[in-house]
Design a protein around this motif. Structure first.
Motif, PDB file in Angstrom:
ATOM      1  N   ALA A   1      53.532  43.519  64.334  1.00  0.00           N
ATOM      2  CA  ALA A   1      55.526  43.285  64.462  1.00  0.00           C
ATOM      3  C   ALA A   1      55.622  45.203  64.234  1.00  0.00           C
ATOM      4  N   THR A   2      56.341  45.554  65.134  1.00  0.00           N
ATOM      5  CA  THR A   2      56.537  47.390  63.851  1.00  0.00           C
ATOM      6  C   THR A   2      57.557  48.156  64.951  1.00  0.00           C
ATOM      7  N   THR A   3      57.748  48.446  64.271  1.00  0.00           N
ATOM      8  CA  THR A   3      59.627  49.538  64.819  1.00  0.00           C
ATOM      9  C   THR A   3      58.816  51.196  65.637  1.00  0.00           C
TER      10      THR A   3
ATOM     11  N   ILE B   1      53.481  39.925  60.543  1.00  0.00           N
ATOM     12  CA  ILE B   1      52.466  41.247  59.886  1.00  0.00           C
ATOM     13  C   ILE B   1      53.197  42.378  60.073  1.00  0.00           C
ATOM     14  N   TRP B   2      54.674  42.394  59.359  1.00  0.00           N
ATOM     15  CA  TRP B   2      55.333  43.959  59.654  1.00  0.00           C
ATOM     16  C   TRP B   2      53.973  44.928  59.308  1.00  0.00           C
ATOM     17  N   THR B   3      53.764  46.229  60.307  1.00  0.00           N
ATOM     18  CA  THR B   3      53.870  47.705  59.292  1.00  0.00           C
ATOM     19  C   THR B   3      53.856  48.454  59.430  1.00  0.00           C
ATOM     20  N   GLU B   4      53.944  50.085  59.466  1.00  0.00           N
ATOM     21  CA  GLU B   4      54.566  50.863  59.653  1.00  0.00           C
ATOM     22  C   GLU B   4      53.735  51.427  60.842  1.00  0.00           C
TER      23      GLU B   4
ATOM     24  N   PRO C   1      48.830  39.151  69.597  1.00  0.00           N
ATOM     25  CA  PRO C   1      49.880  40.156  69.822  1.00  0.00           C
ATOM     26  C   PRO C   1      50.374  41.525  69.118  1.00  0.00           C
ATOM     27  N   VAL C   2      51.306  42.198  69.508  1.00  0.00           N
ATOM     28  CA  VAL C   2      51.725  43.196  69.154  1.00  0.00           C
ATOM     29  C   VAL C   2      53.377  43.340  69.680  1.00  0.00           C
ATOM     30  N   VAL C   3      54.660  43.632  68.802  1.00  0.00           N
ATOM     31  CA  VAL C   3      55.483  43.115  69.173  1.00  0.00           C
ATOM     32  C   VAL C   3      56.315  44.127  68.345  1.00  0.00           C
TER      33      VAL C   3
END
Length: 106
Positions: free
Chosen positions: A8-10, A96-99, A45-47
């Motif tokens: 997960a990322t922004t 997993i949240w990442t920059e 998977p990427v969100v």
């Protein structure tokens, strides 16, 4: 694809335009795109939480794109985690949240 892990990322670059140089913004986007594409090819998977500026730049990455509801880092992360836990077809055990520029993670 491992249904137990979600990346997960922004991707909110709208606020960076005009503050940082176009080259810096585009370099950051290129790294974030690489993270999305490489993670997906490795089976994760990427969100990505996106704003209007970012949506078009990530539409071809096979990431799940979630539109930002409110501005702010903490609010965005909470929205993203809520989406991962409640709106995916899977229930991940690990998020997993990442920059977004940490493309070497994949």
């Amino acid at each position: 694809m491992d249904p137990n892990i979600v990346i997960a990322t922004t991707w909110q670059y709208d606020s960076m335009v005009g503050v940082m140089s176009v080259e810096t913004v585009e370099e950051s986007i290129a790294c974030a795109r690489k993270l999305a594409i490489d993670s997906h090819s490795e089976g994760f998977p990427v969100v990505g939480l996106v704003d209007s500026y970012s949506r078009q730049r990530f539409s071809d990455t096979r990431a799940i794109l979630v539109d930002t509801e409110k501005s702010g880092t903490g609010v965005g992360r909470r929205q993203l985690f809520h989406y991962c836990l409640n709106s995916l077809r899977i229930t991940p055990k690990v998020i997993i949240w990442t920059e977004p520029e940490k493309w070497t993670l994949a």
